[in-house]
Every structure is written in structure tokens, then in C-alpha cells.
Design a protein around this motif. Sequence first.
Motif: not given
Length: 79
Positions: A8, A10, A12-14, A17-18, A21, A53, A70, A72
Motif C-alpha cells: 500500500i 499510505t 494506514t488503510i481501512q 478498502q484493503f 485493493w 485501520q 499489509v 507499506h
Amino acid sequence: MNIEEVKIDTETIQLDQFLKWAGVLGSCGETKALIAERRIKRNGETESARRRQLHDGDVIEVEGLGAWKVVHDEVHEKG
């Protein structure tokens, strides 16, 4: 268990949404349904909030579908 890394751009990501995505689910409504069925875990704990988050290193497991981590990607961060 094989854990696929999903980058990702960003910090953080919800959760909903993750999963969209990452191509795991097609809509945020699907996330809500799977949470209601207690089929989603975050770092080994059953998740109860679709807007949770997520941060770098979090691992999401969806029962029957797999697991995703996840990651980053600071190199491609927007800004």
C-alpha cells in the motif's frame, strides 16, 4: 499457510478498502458480511470492524480464501 504481501502507498488503510485493493473481495459489503460470519481475522484475532485501520505488518486472514500481509511501500508513497 501462505501469506501474500500486498503493498500500500499510505501509512494506514481501512480493512474493507484493503480487501478490495488486494482483489480479495469485490465490495465493502462483502467485508461486512464476512465479519458478521466471524470469518475475518487480523493478526490472529477475530475482527469486528470493517473500517479498522490496518498498519504495516498486519496480517489479514479470510477463512476459506487465504491470508494477506499489509506492506507499506514507502518508495511509492503519495505526497
